[in-house]
Enzyme design. Sequence first.
Site, short mmCIF file in Angstrom:
data_model
loop_
_atom_site.label_atom_id
_atom_site.label_comp_id
_atom_site.label_asym_id
_atom_site.label_seq_id
_atom_site.Cartn_x
_atom_site.Cartn_y
_atom_site.Cartn_z
N TYR A 112 -74.10 -84.08 45.85
CA TYR A 112 -75.02 -83.15 45.16
C TYR A 112 -74.71 -83.14 43.67
O TYR A 112 -73.55 -83.04 43.27
CB TYR A 112 -74.83 -81.72 45.71
N GLU A 200 -82.10 -81.11 39.92
CA GLU A 200 -81.17 -81.33 41.03
C GLU A 200 -81.43 -82.68 41.69
O GLU A 200 -82.59 -83.06 41.87
CB GLU A 200 -81.44 -80.19 42.02
#
Length: 389
Positions: A112, A200
């Site tokens: 991530y 993101e």
Amino acid sequence: MGRDYRPIRTTMKIHEYQAKEIFAKYGVPIPSGRVAHDAAEVRKIAEEIGKPVVVKAQVHAGGRGKAGGIKVAKTPDEAEAAANAILGMDIKGLTVEQVLVEEAIDIQEEYYIGITTDRAARRNIVMVSKEGGIEIEEVAAATPEKIARLHLDPALGLLDFQIRQLAYEAGLPKAATKGIGPFLKALYNVYSDYDCSLAEINPLVLTGEGKLIAADAKINIDDNALFRHPDLAQYQEAQEDDEIEAEAHRRGLTYVRLDGDIGIIGNGAGLVMTTLDVVQREGGQPANFLDIGGGAKAEVVRQAIDTVLLDPNVKGIFFNIFGGITRVDEVAKGIVAALEEVKTDVPMVARLVGTNEEEGRKILSESALIPAATLAEAAEKAVAAARGR
Ligand code: GDP
Ligand code: MN
């Protein structure tokens, strides 16, 4: 209570394929593919790619994988079947109208990386985790130590040594540590260039060949900055409107839907924003932003209540009215009229101050409304009332 880095403000969401187009312009490797609107087109793209593909629902919601909105297909036949299963599917109340068809990735590990605004720190924050592929909120709740975090100095941006530090703290393997720099820099540049509230890549995939590639991409943009990004207008047009927002706008109301369960109605954007903050401070989550504006008449108030109650998540309503141009007794009449018509058992708390407040309070004293003298008291009561349901 965990810290929430996601700000409440009006954001424009764009689809994964659109975010990937932007990231690609910043040099981020993404799988080859394109968006399609029907199964025949999906089959055609799969044939062109000539390798296993992944068919991905394009809706403004996360957790598509879990919801069945992402399927790997080995053949064009399978891709067509996957498209038939996914197109028309409902994901978190949104109907899937288009899918992204991409070359499937040989996933070895999922990481991530993300940047968002940490309002408490008044800084942007970069986060890197070895635990990608699941929503970061879940990682933050269960294993917060697995997220490496760093606040950024707006004058300096993201520096090389900080990138190395983040990779080290996140415990990334060597191959990923070596390759992550350009991804984080692109993430930062996209975030600042596009006035994002969130950027993101999740998952950032380490492939079997030891290369990094963005398998998913998410960008939320601060609405207030949209005028600076005319190139995003095309995305905004394509954006599916929230049904309640669309209805509110037809009724001429300034309404933005949020994720929580406390409906907010106030007069004046600043007052409503403050109300959102105070409710959050009391541990509550606002369901919406609704500004009935100055001089609101009873009918507008009735429409406002009716609109807020269209959201099935609403467990309580908080009126915050400052009577200046708006007369408090008018608002009170509107509330009473609305309650006669709407017939709801959702508890409502009202803080009404200003012009004709005495009269207003008298009108409301015969209703089921919960009165509150101050903003803090009103927020506390609204949160308690919503919790009680
Ligand atoms: P989200 O669930 O809405 O965040 O959608 P993602 O794009 O992040 O996909 C969710 C999960 O689907 C990923 O974490 C992967 O495990 C899987 N996935 C996505 N793309 C591929 C792919 O190309 N190949 C394989 N094998 N799995 C994929
Ligand atoms: Mn994802």
